[in-house]
Design a protein around this motif. Structure first.
Motif, PDB file in Angstrom:
ATOM      1  N   ASN A  82     -14.489   3.126 -34.392  1.00 49.96           N
ATOM      2  CA  ASN A  82     -15.673   3.877 -34.815  1.00 49.96           C
ATOM      3  C   ASN A  82     -16.287   4.685 -33.678  1.00 49.96           C
ATOM      4  O   ASN A  82     -17.480   4.985 -33.694  1.00 49.96           O
ATOM      5  CB  ASN A  82     -16.723   2.913 -35.387  1.00 49.96           C
ATOM      6  CG  ASN A  82     -16.206   2.189 -36.619  1.00 49.96           C
ATOM      7  OD1 ASN A  82     -15.619   2.802 -37.507  1.00 49.96           O
ATOM      8  ND2 ASN A  82     -16.410   0.875 -36.664  1.00 49.96           N
ATOM      9  N   GLU A 101     -18.225  13.327 -31.146  1.00 49.41           N
ATOM     10  CA  GLU A 101     -19.000  14.571 -31.157  1.00 49.41           C
ATOM     11  C   GLU A 101     -19.169  15.150 -29.759  1.00 49.41           C
ATOM     12  O   GLU A 101     -19.049  16.365 -29.552  1.00 49.41           O
ATOM     13  CB  GLU A 101     -20.370  14.336 -31.803  1.00 49.41           C
ATOM     14  CG  GLU A 101     -20.308  14.095 -33.296  1.00 49.41           C
ATOM     15  CD  GLU A 101     -19.613  15.234 -34.041  1.00 49.41           C
ATOM     16  OE1 GLU A 101     -19.955  16.400 -33.807  1.00 49.41           O
ATOM     17  OE2 GLU A 101     -18.722  14.937 -34.859  1.00 49.41           O
ATOM     18  N   ASN A 122     -17.547   7.638 -31.308  1.00 50.20           N
ATOM     19  CA  ASN A 122     -18.217   8.904 -31.623  1.00 50.20           C
ATOM     20  C   ASN A 122     -17.570  10.028 -30.812  1.00 50.20           C
ATOM     21  O   ASN A 122     -17.667  10.048 -29.588  1.00 50.20           O
ATOM     22  CB  ASN A 122     -19.703   8.797 -31.298  1.00 50.20           C
ATOM     23  CG  ASN A 122     -20.492  10.030 -31.728  1.00 50.20           C
ATOM     24  OD1 ASN A 122     -19.922  11.077 -32.051  1.00 50.20           O
ATOM     25  ND2 ASN A 122     -21.799   9.910 -31.752  1.00 50.20           N
TER      26      ASN A 122
END
Length: 264
Positions: A140, A144, A142
């Motif tokens: 999971n 970004e 991130n």
């Protein structure tokens, strides 16, 4: 009108991994994307290829809202690149990107990495190639903060190309974009895993071994990928797959092999 670059996207975490989804999203802003990736996780496979079993590549039914073309492959990351180039793509790609890997591929990890082996396989075929990794092993993770750096590096490779035999190993700190200080072109640090095997027994009483260990950085240089990552920079290491120790050839030519009898 100039034809869009054709970009091959692959990885070693499997076609459903969040990292490759992030990479596809970025590459769709740069060109026409074909995805050929393993149907299951292949981390740590190195440059393994499938020789003694059938290889399957299944075209996936993707929504019309998704611009890329995708194939799920039963083989290794290197297999994915081979079959993509020889069978699945309409022409030789202008760029191959592999990742974004869940976890580091800095320093010695490049040897074991399926992510980097896919990029290297494309490099062998003369395709400019980049392996991308994020320093977060979580499924999971991130991605970004990594996306702007992925795009910037891919754009530069599309513009400038890479020398024959060279691919890029890119590692990105697990940090928000605004806290990453920039991009450092580095050398590979001298570092390795100090490993051990835990001896255990399964419920049936049969002994087995579980690989454990710790990563040790033996390099104090400030021009390495490990230093860059520890100091919140994206590390980019140009990697070549010619393993010849060129500096040793002239010395070895002075060795005495006269005692070996050879046919005249």
């Amino acid at each position: 009108m100039t034809e869009k670059p054709l970009i091959l996207v692959t990885n070693d975490d499997g076609i459903n991994a969040p990292g490759i989804r992030a990479l596809i999203e970025v590459m769709n802003t740069l060109g026409t994307v074909y995805v050929v990736a393993p149907d299951s996780p292949q981390s740590g496979m190195g440059h393994a290829i499938t020789l003694d079993s059938m290889l399957f590549a299944e075209k996936l039914n993707i929504s019309d809202d998704v611009p890329q073309t995708e194939f799920s492959c039963s083989g290794t990351p290197a297999d994915c690149v081979k079959i993509a180039i020889r069978q699945l793509l309409p022409r030789k790609p202008d760029l191959c990107v592999s990742g974004i890997n869940h976890g580091s591929n800095s320093s010695i990890n490049v040897i074991y990495s399926g992510t980097m082996s896919a990029a290297i396989e494309a490099g062998i075929e003369g395709i400019p190639s980049i392996g991308f990794s994020l320093l977060d092993y979580s499924w999971n993770a991130n991605f970004e903060g990594a996306k702007p750096f992925v795009k910037a590096i891919a754009e530069q490779v599309l513009e400038h190309g890479l020398p024959d035999g060279v691919v890029l190993n890119t590692n990105i700190p697990n940090k928000p974009e605004e806290t990453i200080k920039g991009i450092k072109i580095c050398r590979q640090a001298k570092a390795n895993w100090v490993e051990k095997f835990d001896k255990r027994k399964n419920p049936q009483g049969k002994e087995y071994y579980w690989l454990t260990g710790e990563f040790v950085n033996l390099d104090n240089g400030k021009d390495t990928d490990e230093w860059a990552l520890e100091n919140d920079y994206v590390s980019v290491v140009p990697v070549h797959f010619d393993l010849t120790a060129h500096h040793l050839i002239s010395e070895m030519n002075t060795w005495d092999f006269k005692s070996i009898k050879t046919k005249s």
